[in-house]
Design an enzyme around this catalytic site. Structure first.
Site, PDB file in Angstrom:
ATOM      1  N   THR A 122      -4.976 -28.009 -10.937  1.00 27.10           N
ATOM      2  CA  THR A 122      -5.751 -29.112 -10.340  1.00 27.10           C
ATOM      3  C   THR A 122      -6.287 -28.761  -8.963  1.00 27.10           C
ATOM      4  O   THR A 122      -5.677 -27.962  -8.232  1.00 27.10           O
ATOM      5  CB  THR A 122      -4.844 -30.369 -10.228  1.00 27.10           C
ATOM      6  OG1 THR A 122      -5.495 -31.349  -9.423  1.00 27.10           O
ATOM      7  CG2 THR A 122      -3.515 -30.069  -9.591  1.00 27.10           C
ATOM      8  N   TYR A 146       2.733 -34.199  -6.702  1.00 26.78           N
ATOM      9  CA  TYR A 146       1.960 -33.782  -7.883  1.00 26.78           C
ATOM     10  C   TYR A 146       1.263 -32.440  -7.612  1.00 26.78           C
ATOM     11  O   TYR A 146       1.416 -31.486  -8.375  1.00 26.78           O
ATOM     12  CB  TYR A 146       0.926 -34.869  -8.226  1.00 26.78           C
ATOM     13  CG  TYR A 146      -0.089 -34.415  -9.247  1.00 26.78           C
ATOM     14  CD1 TYR A 146       0.279 -34.222 -10.575  1.00 26.78           C
ATOM     15  CD2 TYR A 146      -1.412 -34.161  -8.883  1.00 26.78           C
ATOM     16  CE1 TYR A 146      -0.646 -33.781 -11.517  1.00 26.78           C
ATOM     17  CE2 TYR A 146      -2.334 -33.728  -9.812  1.00 26.78           C
ATOM     18  CZ  TYR A 146      -1.960 -33.539 -11.128  1.00 26.78           C
ATOM     19  OH  TYR A 146      -2.877 -33.096 -12.047  1.00 26.78           O
TER      20      TYR A 146
HETATM   21  N1  UFG Z   1     -11.514 -45.270  -7.063  1.00 28.12           N
HETATM   22  C1  UFG Z   1     -11.951 -46.523  -6.677  1.00 28.12           C
HETATM   23  N2  UFG Z   1     -11.517 -47.603  -7.393  1.00 28.12           N
HETATM   24  C2  UFG Z   1     -10.668 -47.490  -8.462  1.00 28.12           C
HETATM   25  C3  UFG Z   1     -10.238 -46.193  -8.857  1.00 28.12           C
HETATM   26  C4  UFG Z   1     -10.687 -45.110  -8.133  1.00 28.12           C
HETATM   27  O1  UFG Z   1     -12.694 -46.680  -5.709  1.00 28.12           O
HETATM   28  O2  UFG Z   1     -10.306 -48.523  -9.043  1.00 28.12           O
HETATM   29  C5  UFG Z   1     -11.995 -44.097  -6.320  1.00 28.12           C
HETATM   30  C6  UFG Z   1     -10.866 -43.277  -5.740  1.00 28.12           C
HETATM   31  O3  UFG Z   1     -10.492 -43.773  -4.485  1.00 28.12           O
HETATM   32  C7  UFG Z   1     -11.522 -41.891  -5.695  1.00 28.12           C
HETATM   33  C8  UFG Z   1     -12.492 -41.893  -6.872  1.00 28.12           C
HETATM   34  O4  UFG Z   1     -12.680 -43.261  -7.210  1.00 28.12           O
HETATM   35  O5  UFG Z   1     -12.251 -41.759  -4.525  1.00 28.12           O
HETATM   36  C9  UFG Z   1     -11.947 -41.162  -8.083  1.00 28.12           C
HETATM   37  O6  UFG Z   1     -10.631 -41.651  -8.342  1.00 28.12           O
HETATM   38  P1  UFG Z   1      -9.824 -41.280  -9.653  1.00 28.12           P
HETATM   39  O7  UFG Z   1      -8.529 -42.012  -9.574  1.00 28.12           O
HETATM   40  O8  UFG Z   1     -10.679 -41.475 -10.852  1.00 28.12           O
HETATM   41  O9  UFG Z   1      -9.595 -39.727  -9.520  1.00 28.12           O
HETATM   42  P2  UFG Z   1      -8.902 -38.926  -8.330  1.00 28.12           P
HETATM   43  O10 UFG Z   1     -10.016 -38.240  -7.589  1.00 28.12           O
HETATM   44  O11 UFG Z   1      -7.973 -39.710  -7.528  1.00 28.12           O
HETATM   45  O12 UFG Z   1      -7.957 -37.978  -9.169  1.00 28.12           O
HETATM   46  C10 UFG Z   1      -8.358 -36.775  -9.702  1.00 28.12           C
HETATM   47  C11 UFG Z   1      -7.470 -36.425 -10.874  1.00 28.12           C
HETATM   48  C12 UFG Z   1      -6.061 -36.165 -10.407  1.00 28.12           C
HETATM   49  C13 UFG Z   1      -6.075 -35.130  -9.322  1.00 28.12           C
HETATM   50  C14 UFG Z   1      -6.955 -35.618  -8.195  1.00 28.12           C
HETATM   51  C15 UFG Z   1      -7.042 -34.624  -7.099  1.00 28.12           C
HETATM   52  O13 UFG Z   1      -7.489 -37.462 -11.814  1.00 28.12           O
HETATM   53  O14 UFG Z   1      -5.289 -35.699 -11.485  1.00 28.12           O
HETATM   54  O15 UFG Z   1      -8.269 -35.817  -8.706  1.00 28.12           O
HETATM   55  O16 UFG Z   1      -7.215 -35.297  -5.900  1.00 28.12           O
HETATM   56  F1  UFG Z   1      -4.863 -34.925  -8.829  1.00 28.12           F
END
Ligand code: UFG
Length: 331
Positions: A122, A146
């Site tokens: 990741t 993680y």
């Molecule tokens: N977000 C929102 N509202 C929501 C959900 C997410 O604004 O309800 C935002 C988050 O803050 C983030 C973006 O949308 O800025 C993407 O969020 P996700 O949860 O879809 O994905 P992440 O970037 O947090 O997570 C991904 C992978 C993880 C990994 C991570 C690395 O899913 O497994 O990137 O930072 F660890």
């Protein structure tokens, strides 16, 4: 049992979102697959290809019995917990499953002389980026259990490679998104925390609205920017990584992203266009641990594995996700 095919791939965690798409891709390309999954987070109805063996990586004899039963030639490993926030609350759960259980898998691979592995890593292993786009040379300073657990496994693989001649490829995913273009499988988590499925739930009325986590980041529209990669392109990269190892490629690690960033607001706006639904967005506070921008350079994987994304357009990602989402609602 007699097997005619030379290649039999064990897909550990093959009932999950990403593993299931790779299972499909491998079968389309003539591989035989065994899906090994304990179904704790995976979906039995995603196992539409290959043979299913229900088992737990925490029980080493479950793993051994699969290797005894099938002439496995290579392993792809997706069985990991992936909620960054939960890993902070309950690190033991993450280290035990994502690290200790991976050591069990490696132990059995070595016992059975299976020396090829594609590992699902990741971009969270980089931590807060100091440079964008993030290349593979970027320092790895993960900020969550993680990310730290995934980096531990990367380091373990590097040591095993040197000591036991294990050949591996670690793929550092950015934001996997989208669904199978034929809508046979798609993105489904319980609980759902990922942006695109949550937006589509809001579009279909399953949720009232989508929360925007943070609008005061130092980005053009104040919201976080992510590099979304279509899950079918991700699956294609795994196939290429496997073929690279089969052709004698040396152990290596690659970023797996598109190299393009989209903000949360852009993703919501594009989803409104595609679904033609209003999609109510509510501004909320920052989610702890979210870096403002995560965009990866994919130059290395393009050059060495000759990987080219086919769905590197946010519209295609959201369109395929929406098509699957709608199909699920009507099934
Ligand atoms: N977000 C929102 N509202 C929501 C959900 C997410 O604004 O309800 C935002 C988050 O803050 C983030 C973006 O949308 O800025 C993407 O969020 P996700 O949860 O879809 O994905 P992440 O970037 O947090 O997570 C991904 C992978 C993880 C990994 C991570 C690395 O899913 O497994 O990137 O930072 F660890």
């Amino acid at each position: 049992m007699n097997y005619i095919l030379t290649y039999m791939i064990l897909i550990v965690g093959g009932a999950g979102y990403i593993g299931a798409h790779i299972n499909k891709q491998l079968n389309i390309n003539g591989y035989e697959t065994i899906v090994f999954d304990n179904l704790s987070y995976g979906h039995e109805d995603f196992i539409k290809w290959g043979t299913f063996e229900c088992g737990d990586l925490g029980n080493i004899n479950d793993i051994r019995s699969v290797f005894k039963k099938y002439p496995v030639t290579a392993v792809m490993h997706f069985a990991a917990f992936t909620y960054v926030g939960e890993s902070v609350e309950d690190p033991q759960k993450y280290y035990r499953n994502n690290v200790c259980n991976t050591i069990n898998l490696l132990q059995v691979m070595l016992e059975f002389d299976v020396k090829k592995l594609v590992f699902s890593s990741t971009c969270a292993t980089y931590g807060d980026p100091v440079e964008i786009p993030i290349t593979e040379q970027h320092p790895q300073n993960p900020i969550s259990p993680y990310g730290r657990g995934k980096l531990m496994v990367e380091n373990i693989l590097s040591d095993y490679s040197r000591a036991y001649n294990l050949h591996y490829v670690s793929l550092r995913y950015f934001n996997a998104a989208g669904a199978d273009p034929n809508s046979e499988i798609g993105e489904l988590h319980d609980p759902e925390t990922h942006l695109i499925p949550l937006i589509l739930d809001a579009a279909s009325g399953k949720r009232q609205s989508i929360k925007i986590f943070g609008t005061d980041y130092n980005t053009p529209d104040g919201t976080c920017i992510r590099d979304y990669i279509h899950v079918t392109d991700l699956a294609d990269a795994h196939l290429k990584a496997l073929q690279y190892l089969e052709n004698g490629g040396k152990s290596d690690y690659f970023n797996l992203g598109n190299g393009n960033g989209f903000s949360v607001r852009e993703v919501i706006e594009k989803s409104r266009e595609i679904t033609r639904k209003e999609i109510k967005a509510v501004e909320d506070k920052r989610r702890p641990g979210d870096p403002p921008v995560l965009v990866g350079s994919s130059d290395k994987i393009r050059k060495i594995l000759r990987w080219e994304p086919k769905y590197d357009d946010l519209s295609l990602i959201i369109q395929t996700a929406w098509k699957w989402h709608e199909k699920r609602e009507t099934d």
